[in-house]
Design a protein around this motif. Structure first.
Motif, PDB file in Angstrom:
ATOM      1  N   LEU C 233       0.839  -1.197   0.000  1.00  0.00           N
ATOM      2  CA  LEU C 233       0.000   0.000   0.000  1.00  0.00           C
ATOM      3  C   LEU C 233       0.878   1.253   0.000  1.00  0.00           C
ATOM      4  O   LEU C 233       0.598   2.223  -0.715  1.00  0.00           O
ATOM      5  CB  LEU C 233      -0.915   0.024   1.222  1.00  0.00           C
ATOM      6  N   VAL C 234       1.925   1.240   0.812  1.00  0.00           N
ATOM      7  CA  VAL C 234       2.839   2.383   0.830  1.00  0.00           C
ATOM      8  C   VAL C 234       3.420   2.587  -0.571  1.00  0.00           C
ATOM      9  O   VAL C 234       3.475   3.706  -1.091  1.00  0.00           O
ATOM     10  CB  VAL C 234       3.991   2.150   1.841  1.00  0.00           C
ATOM     11  N   SER C 235       3.814   1.472  -1.181  1.00  0.00           N
ATOM     12  CA  SER C 235       4.392   1.567  -2.518  1.00  0.00           C
ATOM     13  C   SER C 235       3.375   2.160  -3.493  1.00  0.00           C
ATOM     14  O   SER C 235       3.694   3.060  -4.279  1.00  0.00           O
ATOM     15  CB  SER C 235       4.841   0.179  -2.975  1.00  0.00           C
ATOM     16  N   ALA C 236       2.147   1.679  -3.430  1.00  0.00           N
ATOM     17  CA  ALA C 236       1.119   2.195  -4.340  1.00  0.00           C
ATOM     18  C   ALA C 236       0.853   3.670  -4.069  1.00  0.00           C
ATOM     19  O   ALA C 236       0.649   4.462  -5.000  1.00  0.00           O
ATOM     20  CB  ALA C 236      -0.165   1.381  -4.189  1.00  0.00           C
ATOM     21  N   PHE C 237       0.869   4.036  -2.805  1.00  0.00           N
ATOM     22  CA  PHE C 237       0.656   5.450  -2.467  1.00  0.00           C
ATOM     23  C   PHE C 237       1.748   6.304  -3.108  1.00  0.00           C
ATOM     24  O   PHE C 237       1.481   7.355  -3.692  1.00  0.00           O
ATOM     25  CB  PHE C 237       0.662   5.620  -0.948  1.00  0.00           C
ATOM     26  N   CYS C 238       2.978   5.857  -2.988  1.00  0.00           N
ATOM     27  CA  CYS C 238       4.085   6.606  -3.590  1.00  0.00           C
ATOM     28  C   CYS C 238       3.933   6.669  -5.107  1.00  0.00           C
ATOM     29  O   CYS C 238       4.187   7.698  -5.725  1.00  0.00           O
ATOM     30  CB  CYS C 238       5.420   5.953  -3.229  1.00  0.00           C
ATOM     31  N   VAL C 239       3.516   5.563  -5.686  1.00  0.00           N
ATOM     32  CA  VAL C 239       3.306   5.556  -7.137  1.00  0.00           C
ATOM     33  C   VAL C 239       2.239   6.585  -7.500  1.00  0.00           C
ATOM     34  O   VAL C 239       2.387   7.329  -8.472  1.00  0.00           O
ATOM     35  CB  VAL C 239       2.884   4.149  -7.609  1.00  0.00           C
TER      36      VAL C 239
END
Ligand SMILES: Nc1ncnc2c1ncn2[C@@H]1O[C@H](COP(=O)(O)OP(=O)(O)OP(=O)(O)O)[C@@H](O)[C@H]1O
Ligand SMILES: Nc1ncnc2c1ncn2[C@@H]1O[C@H](COP(=O)(O)OP(=O)(O)OP(=O)(O)O)[C@@H](O)[C@H]1O
Ligand SMILES: O[C@@H]1[C@@H](O)[C@H](O)OC[C@H]1O
Ligand SMILES: [Mg+2]
Ligand SMILES: [Mg+2]
Lengths: 501, 333, 338, 296
Positions: C233-239
């Motif tokens: 989720l953190v990764s997707a948020f950054c994306v």
């Protein structure tokens, strides 16, 4: 006096921030069993790794026979006839037993093909000597830890060695397997091989060794003739004081039943297990390896789903779906496999120790580093953990000190029910006594404790009651007054049905 | 049966089961969706399938060895392209002018040698610096691609030698030349991995490098040999493919590393090393090629192809996992 | 003498004052920082414009998109997994927010795009975390699947905002605050926040534990699946943040805008010293990794090398940088591999 | 009239909107014709996949094959196989190399070299108007390295420019990979490096607009003449806004329809010219009124 098979002189070995060996001299004669003793972190394994070509010493010389040698790699050591059985298992679990035993020296028959027939025949010969039940083709990953240890030992028998180093070979062996091991050592000895034997178990040391050398804080403390010394003297040399290793007699006020298990089964791993542990009570689980004790502990810690039965905490039934659930209910488990299950090896000591409670300690959204450091400092002190600072990576600690970190981690949780599985495997005598005292102390404070151990003295020493298991079932329960060693041995070997005379 | 071999069989079986499902699906779906009359399961089509699996397949087989060994090679696509350039360009070198078609074996040898050298460079760096193979070869993926472009700028390198093309297009016993190379590679690597010291050591090193070091195996040179092997196979793949196509674009082979790794993992080889099988990788390659071919056959459009290939990769993993669940008594970790 | 005394003390644990390593020694261990400084000096000598404040700003600004993505991937990598879908997902976010901008207005388009991107992250997190599927294949599969999704969404067409001069949406990619470009501010803000999350919160600690030894983490009562899930989720948020900056920067985009970035992002994270095996790495190191890549690219462009010579030089620099880094850590440069 | 099955293998559909629009236009055109069924395949830019697709189409015994080559030479043997199997091959968009001509029925598409030279002429004319033809300095952002279209456009541009404007200096060329973002980064570095840039030639308008964005951000867009190729909608809009000077008008719809029509003509036994170029005229701010806005 015979010339030494191996002689080390003034060995110095430093790691960043640690002077692990500080001018150690040591020798072993042909046909001698020489014990190397010392507290956890004293430098025993490091000294042996220097001898095995794994570490290069900063200073000092090594002689094989009369010849000074330099060993850059384990290969070099092997070529000189030095075989090494490591404290930590060093096996390729996907390969077969035979391939592991002859790793690095597989027999060939042209075009680099493995001569499998010869490999298996040779292996079988060695396995026969060790009287084990598995064959050369078995995958090592399918073996129990104890049997894996036997594979390690088998490696030493593949060549005619000058010297063999055993670094805590018995830590996970059963008594029967130990007997085999001691026979093997006797054979080697008879062949004139020099043997270096590291162990924290006094009874073994006095049973099989000829001389005892002691290290302390990386320094050589002296060598004693086994025949002319006793446990106290050795202990004194090792830790600078005497120890009281008596049987448990103290009893605490027992409180209510904290944990009760009714008719618990888990497939064929164990069946129909019922017992209860009260506050203030230490219940010891004793049995052979494979008796199913660990599986019960894992179930109580939410790691396995029981197929039948109930678990009650303070009288009400609980469902434990995960270790997180178990911890929330106040159950802690010190697991038997410290590297695989107990520690994050790349993490520092403090963070490992506070891992289960990192969220609980947090102040606001942030981790409470101060409180965590305090907790570490407390167990650092009380468990006498040897490490320069909490920042040290756990993987760099000696085996015994790693074990202490795991114990500290779960003691720090102040659990309602504490389960410890082989809590003192690889722990030195001084610390062992310390841990036993801690366990007793916890009970005194009203905790319920389950101790799983394969060491009879340990079970006898810490338990108020002892549950004996054989092949997945409870065979008998003893109170600490009625228990005798003979009855216990019978109970765990499936013989207890026969009425005792 | 030895303990564990049943589960091993099931695990390896997943990929073959999946291939069977694919074949069945595309045969049936093709009846309704395909505009052509030839059946999907037509023998010629299946022979083509094998042939078309060769370029990525040969690389994936080498990748299996490197991954069992506990490493990875991301530079294979660039190695593939550079070997192809050497193959095609060397046929036109003046020094070989008098040789006629005898230049062909020489060019092959030069191309294969290129692959071996590039692999050796990777292996040597991994060995001597101790930098993780992932990074070394990620860097080389860029660096070798740079060399590809240096050779001929942005221009493709081409040489059509019809003798060579005819050889490459030939079919012996029904199988295309490329198929023979693919199957030959499977056979040789299977023998090497299962019956030779080198193969067994490859597993040991990938499984527990420290144990291998302690047992006295020269881990560095061993790994370097495997990098040379995959360099060789990437070049062999190029030799097989470009013998038939005669021209290489400097971008050719991009993303091959990812497809090769996908095939290897679908075949059940662990990313962490120590276990795996070249035969199962062969299955992984076939499964991927079948998917591409089948989706084309039933007329799926570009968006759908992307979407479906992606989701199916995941589905295969899921299937694989379901086959491998040890039952309710498994430790929940 | 004093020497012996202090070692004994250290071995005993120095209970009162745990010894700190001298600053110089600490710095020496940060090989990657040293590498960074060396390259900067090298480029500065080769081209005098390299150190222009304007150029430096420019490089950081154009690294911001890659950088923001790398922050998220750092979480994933430390937790012991990979994320190869970030490039493809970034294209998706960019296309979606641009398309919705004209349809429902920027104020709604942005949260809608974040929600959709997080759904993709949650899906991956579910597969890798809860179903324990291999992250390399799952995210490689998603790389392809999301590309298909993007093409379906846009019909394969470029997506451009109709009225490019009249939207406040451009602020994220083109705006400035206090003379600093907004993308840089966003990158810095996210890096600071995520840096604290990773280094100073219980969640961050759990990420390291799960990546370092998942079994031990489970045995410590950590819900491993949830931690992995959250990392994605953190990764997707950054994306999504990267997509926002990207979309706002050019107010229009192709479907392939993020193509190939997954490996660059991974390279930056690894260059920063995160291990692919999980359990190690740090946000500040990733930031250095990102800057190294950005400045290499820029420096080589300024020197005017052909792009393919740049490839070769980048290869050499990456390996030298990592070698320097691990060499400094282990105290010797020749590898311990026999 | 007979009914035909026509197979097409396209270069890389997902890569930009030109190719997507082409694919859609091709399918639409085929659907509009009751006598045609199609098998539409995408090679994803991979030559091996494209050759495999050729083989599949041959194996499926389609009546004609249209190929948009990923590599104008590598596909020749595959094309030969088709022609040996009696299947006519039509090459679309970018041609295959001469040794393959024998196996091809016809080529239909734009002339990329001519496009490059026309862009050079547009650029040169503009400089002459501005009176800087003797001193202007330009940079070039080329397409994806290695692709025929990119190479041919650059070649046409670089050959023609010195003929028409001998004193204009081409400072540097870097690839922008058909990518707006990549091109923007390349331009950012150019702007730092060169104080004086009068013109930018980009291999297509996506990249051209990327360069334009970079120049705008640096406040230097007003001093620069932007010329591109393949007039995408973004390019057209930028021209309308007065930011972007000129491009080459090329319609993917025409491209696709021409390919299909050529294939049908071949199948119907009609005489078709071997090189069937469709015209791609110059478009600039001055004459853009004559062109409708591109749909892609
Ligand atoms: N690789 C290493 N890096 C840093 N310190 C190390 C390393 N290996 C060992 N040490 C340190 O050296 C000291 C000696 O460790 P060693 O393993 O030799 O102890 P030991 O006597 O075998 O203890 P145990 O009985 O617990 O096995 C310890 O303080 C340990 O932390
Ligand atoms: N020789 C063996 N080969 C294969 N598996 C074994 C073998 N011995 C035991 N096991 C497996 O290992 C598990 C039991 O191991 P374990 O030794 O942890 O049991 P235990 O009762 O907890 O004993 P202990 O606590 O003394 O280790 C069982 O699941 C059993 O099937
Ligand atoms: O503009 C280009 C188009 O003309 C070409 O044919 O394919 C690639 C596109 O970007
Ligand atoms: Mg030890
Ligand atoms: Mg046990």
């Amino acid at each position: 006096m015979t010339a030494a098979a191996l002689r080390l002189e003034n060995i110095v070995k430093t790691f960043p921030g640690v002077r692990a060996l500080d001018g150690v001299s040591f020798d072993v004669r042909p046909g001698e069993v020489h014990a190397l003793m010392g507290e956890n972190g004293a430098g025993k394994s490091t000294l042996m790794k220097v001898l095995g070509g794994i570490h290069q010493p900063n200073e000092g010389t090594i002689h094989v026979g009369e010849r000074p040698v330099v060993m850059q790699t384990p290969q070099d050591a092997k070529a000189l006839g030095i075989m090494f059985i490591h404290q930590e298992l060093s096996l390729a679990t996907e390969l077969s037993v035979a391939e592991n035993i002859y790793l690095g020296a597989l027999p060939t028959r042209g075009f680099g093909r493995v001569d499998r027939a010869r490999l298996h025949a040779d292996t079988q010969r060695i396995l026969d000597k060790l009287r084990v039940s598995f064959g050369p083709g078995t995958k090592v990953g399918d073996l129990s830890i104890a049997n894996q240890q036997m594979v390690e030992i088998a490696r030493a028998l593949t060549v005619d060695p000058v010297a063999v180093i055993f670094d805590e070979p018995t830590a996970s062996l059963t008594d029967a397997e130990k007997v085999v091991l001691f026979d093997v050592i006797a054979d080697l000895k008879a062949q004139g091989v020099g043997i270096i034997y590291i162990s924290h178990r006094m009874e073994e040391i006095f049973r099989i060794t000829d001389r005892i050398s002691v290290l302390r804080d990386g320094q050589y403390r002296g060598t004693l003739d086994t025949a002319e010394t006793d446990e106290d003297e050795v202990t004194q040399l090792m830790i600078g004081r005497a120890l009281d290793l008596s049987r448990n007699t103290s009893h605490h006020q027992l409180g209510d039943v904290a944990l009760e298990v009714q008719g618990l089964s888990c497939g064929r791993l164990y069946e129909d297990i019922s017992f209860a542990v009260r506050r203030g009570e230490v219940v010891g689980f004793y049995g052979l390896v494979g008796a199913g004790r660990t599986e019960i502990a894992e179930t109580l810690f939410g790691l396995r789903e029981p197929s039948k039965g109930r678990i009650l905490l303070d009288g009400s039934e609980v469902r434990l779906g995960s270790p997180a659930d178990a911890i929330a209910h106040g159950i802690s488990l010190v697991p038997e496999d410290r590297k695989g299950q107990g520690l994050v090896l790349g993490m520092n000591c403090r963070d490992n120790m506070t891992l289960p409670q990192v969220s609980d300690l947090a102040s606001g959204m942030l981790t409470a580093e101060g409180a965590e450091t305090d907790i570490f400092a407390r167990y650092h002190e009380s468990l006498d953990i040897r490490t320069p600072s909490w920042r040290q990576t756990v993987g760099n600690l000696s085996g015994g000190n790693q074990q202490k970190i795991v114990i500290g981690k779960w003691l720090a949780m102040k659990p309602k029910v504490l389960i410890v599985d082989e809590p003192t495997r690889g722990i030195d005598v001084g610390s062992k006594a310390e841990i036993h005292n801690l366990i007793r102390g916890l009970a005194a404070d009203g905790y319920a404790v389950i101790v799983i151990s394969s060491e009879m003295p340990e079970v006898l020493h810490v338990s108020d009651r002892i549950v004996a298991m054989f092949s997945g079932r409870i065979t008998r329960t003893f109170s600490s007054e009625e228990v005798t060693e003979d009855a216990l041995v019978q109970a765990i070997s499936g013989l207890s049905e026969k009425p005792a005379a | 049966m030895q303990p564990g071999s049943l589960s091993t069989f099931l695990k390896r079986g997943a990929i073959w089961a999946f291939i069977a499902v694919e074949l069945a699906f595309f045969s049936v779906a093709g009846q309704y969706l395909s505009v052509t009359d030839t059946a999907f399961l037509d023998l010629d089509n299946m022979l083509l399938l094998l042939k078309q699996s060769a370029p990525i397949g040969i690389i994936a087989l080498g990748m299996t060895v490197v991954m069992i060994n506990g490493n990875i090679d991301l530079s294979v696509g660039a190695t593939f392209a550079l070997a192809a350039i050497v193959l095609l360009d060397s046929m036109t070198w003046p020094i070989f002018a008098g040789l006629g078609d005898w230049v062909i074996p020489i060019s092959w040898a030069l191309a294969l040698a290129t692959g071996v050298v590039l692999g050796a460079i990777n292996g040597f760096i991994v060995w001597k610096t101790g930098v993780d193979a992932f990074i070394v070869t990620l860097g080389a993926m860029l660096g070798y691609r740079g060399l590809v472009f240096m050779y001929n700028g942005e221009q493709p390198t081409s040489h059509l030698n019809w003798t060579l093309i005819d050889f490459a297009e030939a079919q012996v016993l029904g199988l295309h030349t490329a198929t023979w190379f693919l199957l030959g590679t499977v056979l040789v690597l299977w023998l090497v991995m299962n019956f030779t010291v080198h193969g067994r050591n490859a597993y040991a090193i990938g499984d527990n490098r420290e144990a291998a070091v302690n047992a006295g195996i020269r881990v560095g040179p061993h790994m370097m040999i495997n990098f040379m092997l995959i360099g060789f196979l990437a070049a062999l793949s190029a030799v097989v493919f470009y013998s038939e196509s005669g021209s290489v674009n400097p971008n050719d082979g991009t993303l091959y590393e990812l497809w090769a790794i996908t095939a290897v993992v679908l075949g059940g080889t662990k990313l962490t090393g120590g276990s795996g099988s070249v035969v199962a990788t062969f299955g992984g390659v076939i499964a991927i090629q079948l998917l591409r071919k089948g989706l084309g056959y039933i007329g799926a459009d570009t968006e759908t192809v992307n979407l479906v290939i992606g989701l199916i990769l995941i589905a295969v993993l899921f299937l694989d996992r379901q086959l491998n669940v040890k039952g309710r008594q498994e430790l929940r970790t | 003498m004093a020497d012996t005394a202090s070692t004994t003390d250290a071995k005993r644990g120095g209970k009162d004052a745990p010894p700190r390593e001298p600053i110089l020694k600490l710095v020496a261990k940060q090989g990657i920082l040293i590498a960074f400084v060396l390259f900067m000096i090298g480029f500065a000598l080769a081209n005098s414009r390299f150190l222009d404040p304007e150029n430096i700003m420019g490089v950081i600004r154009s690294s911001a998109i890659l950088g923001v993505m790398a922050l998220g991937v750092t979480f994933v990598v430390i937790s012991g997994n990979l994320d190869l879908s970030v490039g493809s997902m970034m294209s998706f976010s960019t296309i979606v927010v641009l398309d919705l901008h004209d349809k429902i207005g920027p104020a709604l388009a942005i949260p809608a795009m974040f929600a959709l991107t997080l759904c993709l992250g949650a899906f991956i997190g579910f597969l890798v975390g809860y179903l324990k599927l291999n992250s390399l294949i799952v995210t490689l599969g998603m790389l392809s699947a999301i590309h298909g999704l993007t093409l379906t969404w846009s019909g394969g067409q470029n997506m451009d905002i109709a009225d490019k001069s009249g939207t406040w949406f451009s602020v994220f990619g083109q705006g400035e605050m206090l003379g600093i470009p907004v993308p840089i501010l966003l990158f810095a803000l996210l890096a600071a926040t995520l840096g604290v999350v990773l280094a100073r919160t219980p969640f961050g600690r759990k990420v390291y534990a799960v990546g370092g030894n998942g079994t031990a983490a489970t045995f410590s009562g950590i819900r491993r699946a949830r931690v992995v899930f959250l990392c994605y989720l953190v990764s997707a948020f950054c994306v999504a943040c990267a997509g926002l900056i990207q979309a706002s920067r050019s107010l229009g985009s192709q479907n392939t805008v993020g193509q190939g970035m997954e490996l660059e992002v991974l390279a930056a994270v690894i260059l920063g010293g995160a291990s692919l095996l999980g359990g190690s790495g740090a946000i500040y190191k990733t930031v250095i990794g990102v800057l190294i890549l950005g400045f290499i690219q820029n420096g080589l462009l300024l020197i005017g090398l052909q792009f393919y010579a740049q490839y070769v030089v980048t290869w050499i620099i990456i390996i030298l940088a990592v070698w320097l880094d691990i060499g400094a850590k282990r105290g010797r440069f020749l590898s311990p591999i026999a | 009239q007979d009914s035909f099955t026509i197979g097409i293998t396209q270069n890389n559909v997902g890569v930009d909107s030109y190719q997507t629009t082409y694919e859609q236009a091709f399918i639409d055109a085929a659907e509009a014709n009751d006598n045609v069924e199609t098998v539409v395949l995408d090679a994803g830019g991979d030559v091996a996949r494209q050759i495999a697709q050729m083989e599949d189409l041959i194996q499926q015994e389609v009546d004609a094959i249209i190929i948009w080559p990923t590599n104008g030479e590598a596909v020749i043997p595959a094309v030969r196989k088709a022609s040996q199997a009696g299947i006519p091959v039509i090459v679309t968009n970018s041609n295959i190399a001469e040794p393959g001509f024998d196996f091809v029925a016809s080529f239909s598409g734009p002339d990329n070299i001519t496009q490059g030279s026309r862009s050079a002429e547009i650029m040169c004319d503009r400089f002459k108007e501005q009176g800087i033809a003797d001193e202007a300095q330009i940079v070039q952002i080329s397409g994806q390295p290695g692709y025929t279209t990119a190479i041919e456009r650059a070649q046409g541009f670089e050959e023609r420019l010195p003929e028409v404007c001998p004193n204009v200096t081409l400072l540097e060329t870097q690839p922008g990979d058909w990518n707006r973002e990549k091109s923007q980064q390349v331009m950012e570095a150019f702007l730092v490096k060169y104080d004086d840039i009068d013109g930018v030639y980009s291999g297509d308008d996506n990249m051209g607009v990327g360069a334009l964005n970079a120049a705008k951000a640096a406040g230097r867009a007003g001093d620069i003449t932007f010329v591109g190729a393949t007039n995408f909608a973004v390019g057209y809009e930028a021209m309308e806004a007065g930011d972007y000077w000129g491009s080459i008008y090329q319609s993917p719809v025409d491209d696709a329809e021409a390919a299909l029509q050529t294939a049908l003509d071949v199948l119907n036994g009609e005489d078709v010219p071997f090189l069937n170029y469709f015209d791609t005229p110059k478009i600039t701010q001055e004459n853009m009124g004559e062109f409708s806005k591109p749909v892609f």
